[in-house]
Design a protein around this motif. Sequence first.
Motif, mmCIF file in Angstrom:
data_model
loop_
_atom_site.group_PDB
_atom_site.id
_atom_site.type_symbol
_atom_site.label_atom_id
_atom_site.label_comp_id
_atom_site.label_asym_id
_atom_site.label_seq_id
_atom_site.Cartn_x
_atom_site.Cartn_y
_atom_site.Cartn_z
ATOM 1 N N ARG A 446 40.646 32.729 42.110
ATOM 2 C CA ARG A 446 40.805 31.969 40.864
ATOM 3 C C ARG A 446 41.227 30.528 41.136
ATOM 4 N NH1 ARG A 446 41.532 35.357 36.238
ATOM 5 N NH2 ARG A 446 41.460 37.530 36.862
ATOM 6 N N LYS A 449 38.378 28.467 42.609
ATOM 7 C CA LYS A 449 37.401 28.190 41.563
ATOM 8 C C LYS A 449 37.841 27.002 40.695
ATOM 9 C CE LYS A 449 33.949 30.614 40.514
ATOM 10 N NZ LYS A 449 33.212 31.696 41.007
ATOM 11 N N ASP A 450 39.109 26.971 40.364
ATOM 12 C CA ASP A 450 39.581 25.937 39.435
ATOM 13 C C ASP A 450 39.904 24.601 40.109
ATOM 14 O OD1 ASP A 450 39.106 27.572 37.345
ATOM 15 O OD2 ASP A 450 41.204 28.059 36.906
ATOM 16 N N ARG A 453 37.097 22.285 40.329
ATOM 17 C CA ARG A 453 36.624 21.602 39.118
ATOM 18 C C ARG A 453 37.759 20.932 38.347
ATOM 19 N NH1 ARG A 453 34.871 26.706 35.306
ATOM 20 N NH2 ARG A 453 36.424 28.173 36.061
ATOM 21 N N THR A 454 38.723 20.403 39.086
ATOM 22 C CA THR A 454 39.813 19.669 38.439
ATOM 23 C C THR A 454 39.837 18.222 38.924
ATOM 24 O OG1 THR A 454 41.129 21.686 38.291
ATOM 25 C CG2 THR A 454 42.321 19.618 38.044
ATOM 26 N N GLN A 500 44.742 29.863 34.486
ATOM 27 C CA GLN A 500 43.921 28.683 34.197
ATOM 28 C C GLN A 500 44.677 27.652 33.373
ATOM 29 O OE1 GLN A 500 40.074 29.469 32.378
ATOM 30 N NE2 GLN A 500 39.216 29.779 34.412
ATOM 31 N N ARG A 584 43.753 16.983 28.800
ATOM 32 C CA ARG A 584 42.311 16.929 28.618
ATOM 33 C C ARG A 584 41.877 15.919 27.550
ATOM 34 N NH1 ARG A 584 39.226 21.364 30.445
ATOM 35 N NH2 ARG A 584 40.157 22.109 32.385
ATOM 36 N N GLY A 720 44.670 38.947 35.603
ATOM 37 C CA GLY A 720 43.782 38.493 34.528
ATOM 38 C C GLY A 720 44.436 37.629 33.495
ATOM 39 N N SER B 17 35.562 33.838 34.534
ATOM 40 C CA SER B 17 35.753 32.428 34.828
ATOM 41 C C SER B 17 34.799 31.976 35.943
ATOM 42 C CB SER B 17 37.205 32.256 35.269
ATOM 43 O OG SER B 17 37.419 30.983 35.756
ATOM 44 N N GLY B 18 34.128 30.872 35.726
ATOM 45 C CA GLY B 18 33.299 30.294 36.772
ATOM 46 C C GLY B 18 31.899 30.878 36.925
ATOM 47 N N TYR B 37 31.734 19.827 35.376
ATOM 48 C CA TYR B 37 32.324 20.610 34.289
ATOM 49 C C TYR B 37 33.671 21.160 34.717
ATOM 50 C CZ TYR B 37 27.686 20.353 32.249
ATOM 51 O OH TYR B 37 26.508 19.891 31.750
ATOM 52 N N LYS B 38 34.609 21.062 33.781
ATOM 53 C CA LYS B 38 35.946 21.566 34.059
ATOM 54 C C LYS B 38 36.061 22.989 33.542
ATOM 55 C CE LYS B 38 37.901 17.037 33.532
ATOM 56 N NZ LYS B 38 39.031 16.290 33.023
ATOM 57 N N ALA B 39 37.091 23.674 33.960
ATOM 58 C CA ALA B 39 37.353 24.998 33.412
ATOM 59 C C ALA B 39 37.561 24.817 31.902
ATOM 60 C CB ALA B 39 38.603 25.583 34.038
ATOM 61 N N THR B 40 36.859 25.601 31.105
ATOM 62 C CA THR B 40 36.985 25.475 29.651
ATOM 63 C C THR B 40 38.363 25.964 29.209
ATOM 64 O OG1 THR B 40 34.635 25.848 29.437
ATOM 65 C CG2 THR B 40 35.951 26.110 27.437
ATOM 66 N N GLY B 66 37.235 31.579 30.437
ATOM 67 C CA GLY B 66 36.897 32.819 31.118
ATOM 68 C C GLY B 66 38.064 33.698 31.518
ATOM 69 N N GLN B 67 39.274 33.119 31.527
ATOM 70 C CA GLN B 67 40.388 33.967 31.954
ATOM 71 C C GLN B 67 40.717 34.975 30.856
ATOM 72 O OE1 GLN B 67 43.466 32.095 34.149
ATOM 73 N NE2 GLN B 67 44.431 34.057 34.599
ATOM 74 N N ASP B 89 27.855 36.265 37.474
ATOM 75 C CA ASP B 89 27.397 35.398 38.556
ATOM 76 C C ASP B 89 26.772 36.325 39.610
ATOM 77 O OD1 ASP B 89 27.287 33.977 40.934
ATOM 78 O OD2 ASP B 89 29.345 33.190 40.807
ATOM 79 N N ASN B 92 28.733 37.234 42.623
ATOM 80 C CA ASN B 92 30.085 37.743 42.419
ATOM 81 C C ASN B 92 30.052 39.128 41.768
ATOM 82 O OD1 ASN B 92 32.690 38.251 41.589
ATOM 83 N ND2 ASN B 92 32.970 36.311 40.527
ATOM 84 N N LYS B 126 23.044 31.764 38.364
ATOM 85 C CA LYS B 126 23.106 31.192 39.721
ATOM 86 C C LYS B 126 22.057 31.796 40.651
ATOM 87 C CE LYS B 126 28.039 30.186 39.278
ATOM 88 N NZ LYS B 126 29.339 30.059 39.905
#
Lengths: 720, 205
Positions: A446, A449-450, A453-454, A500, A584, A720, B17-18, B37-40, B66-67, B89, B92, B126
Amino acid sequence: MSSADPSTYPGGQINFLYVKSKVYIHPSTRKQDNLPGFLYVFKPHPTATNNELTLGWVAECNVDKSSELYRTLLHVDSTGNEKLARRPAAYGSFSFALRFMELYSIQLRTPHPGWWAGSIVLNSKSGYDNLPVLFFHDDESESTKKEMNARKKNFEIFGEDKELFWGGSMFLSVLKKWATLVRTTVDKSVYLVNPTQDDVNNFSPHRKNGLSAAEDENADKNKGKSGSNLFSEGVNKWFTETKWTVLDKFAQLTKLTQDKLTELNNTLSQDPYYNKLISHPEVQKQLNSEYGDMAKEYLAHWAMKIREQSNRSRRIEMSDKYRDLLVEELGINRGNKLISETEILNAYEGSREVTEQEWERWFDSEGRLCITVGEVEERIFHGGVCKEIRGEVWLFLLGVYDWSTSAEDRTIIAQTLESDYKLLKTQWQENQTAQDDEYFKDQVFRIEKDIKRTDRNMELYKRTTPDEDEELAITNPHLLKLKDILLTFNQFNDKLGYVQGMTDLLSPLYYLYQDETVTFWAFAKLMDRMERNFLHDQSGILDQITTLNDLVQFMLPALYGHLESCDSNNFVFFFRMLLVLFKRELPWGTFQKLWDILFTNWCGSQFHLFVILAILQKNEWVLINTLNEFDQFLKFFNELTSGYSEEDVDEQGNPISPEEKFDLVDLLTRAELLFLKFKSMINVIDLNTKPGELSPISDNLRQLLSKEIVIKRETKRVIG
Amino acid sequence: MAIKKKTLLKVIILGDSGVGKTSLMQQFVNGKFSHQYKATIGADFLTKELTIDDKTVTMQIWDTAGQERFQSLGVAFYRGADCCVLVYDVTNQKSFDNISSWKDEFLIQANVKDPENFPFVIIGNKVDVDESKKIVTQKKAQQYAVNLGNLPIFQTSAKEAINIDQAFDVIARNALQQEENEEFNGDFDDAININLESENQGCAC
């Protein structure tokens, strides 16, 4: 003033006691139709009583510019001295004249920044109420401008009733020389002229006796106590009425009909910025398309932008007056003793960042703070800090260092923190069993992944090669540090772990320190404040949404009624602002400044809720008049900063022009004034709540006054 | 201003997520892909006008975080949905395994009237990656989709714009069918549809 016949003025003239030029009638919504004229009061004959004085208006175009009358009108307006002249023609466009005894009431409609000029509505006793509304174009009136400047010099910028001074209020104070004016409590903008006892009772049911109430108004100025009683009366009235009646009223407004759109456009057409914007091709495109949700949302943003622009220019022109207008717009009752004048004047001064020199002056030779913590917090709250000292300041504000420490103490603390961090990191890094754990592997997945994209647009976090494969291992060393910090945090707070949004909170800290240990401890302290946002059951964020719900209902009941009637009072559209503290929404330098301010806890540790309240207050008109569905509200708030792009930063990550994108200074001023108003309302309600009586103020509202940060911990580890 | 009935199709995109939910939406609506794109956080939506068999509809596509823990907010966003897209994905396995729990979670949060017949579409995203990295095979995925109730399934790449329009065409048709079924059944509980209709008729309230 000698005359052969003492009962008339020579030559059949009358005596002008008061004249105001540039008082307009707006016969239509089109600007070009506006009709300038003279508002006047004259005495018809020397022995006339006050009741026989005549109030009238005549259009400029109906007075011959070469006449003695014209010169007299100008003379009386500019000097304030009375003068004889012939009576103005009673005919002509919209002209009228009536004696004081025929006047029933006067309503004052104060000027509204960016939207309309102030106006007065006259009502006659005969019920002949076709008297035109008179608009005071104060910016065109030489005598009003002169008076305003004089008052400004003497610091008397407020007119009667402690309210903002403008042409209409000036007229009212002149009128009081000749007539008894009683402000009604039913509608505070309405003044009864020489009212009977019955009138007073009807319009001011709370008053014990009638005419002496007029004196009360004056007495208020000298007696702070009765002022605050009036204020509390307003609060109580609000409290009993809003929850029920306002909701009803606004239920009727929820649908945007064609009429409403026309009305909206008419209002906008009076704004100078409208014309600029309407020629924009994008606006044209929207207007030419059929009205749909899109157009409606666009309209909302558009109306907001117009207002934003006119507010901004207004603020630049006259910052003090702008603040006064805000005070008025927010309905803050000045001089009620609950909010001091100093507090109002201090309300956010965005241009004065704490500089490096100023910061250094606050510490003695041993590096110990030599002013009070309160002074530091207040100062930083009103302006933020410059970027050179931000990192150090945050370590204090977040509590990594205590304010009482000396430079030497801090060196020792830093060493301890260094070794503590190493120990924590070793616990997972050199422990294969720990790393093979499913939960840990999930955390790594996790986090990677984040962090990928930060803030990748920032120079520091850019890809090492332009075509670096997203799916391959991370190579940027700074991202790897972020990963280590988050995994160590997972060790440190093993119940919470990674959720997240945390990368958004961490990245700005790392950017400041670029040191793993210092960043970690600053982050850990920030997470004390933020942990409740990330709980598995979402209870912490829901607490804030509930508080926000109460707060909006309390402070902006009309808007709340609208949102409720649109089934949109769940406030989830503020989720993103809440979760990562506007990270954001705002460009880099701007949210950092906001964080400076929030971290001081000066106006309570939950001041971010007042920032959201300020956003709502600022856009209240637009929200009520143009939007009526949940998805429209969500879009509106998600796109508040749609004009700002990630690329709007220079090499150092400073925003190129944050002011153009998101008017933080304006929002913070509003937020602070709203906080002051909130605090005083709570005080009034508390004063009026008898011991043992249940307070109408919910605990979560009361908690907004507390400077203690709200800590809510995760109780068990959940994936989660 | 022409008065015509406008159909709004509300589509919710869910998945781990992702997996590429934001990218899928962006590729379909704006025809672009970005690495930035950032994590929504929270939720957002985009709209696109579509023509399905001569009928013009507006598709409103909702992108969510996604979390898992953020799904409890879903109740505010899922209301009135006409179709739900479940994304995994292909590289994944876990994101694939979670498809059925996303489906269950949606049915709970959205309070769907007829869960048996509510339209879902599965997307394996993907597919542009190297064959060696693909962990979820197409065959396995297809079998899974059959087991989940014969759900339509697509293998897409938001990055390379592979199969995007085809997938969204089926999503739109399913959503439209659902929308019409609800209307036929006199299901007017959906606030969004009611408001749209009354506005278009110029209701003077």
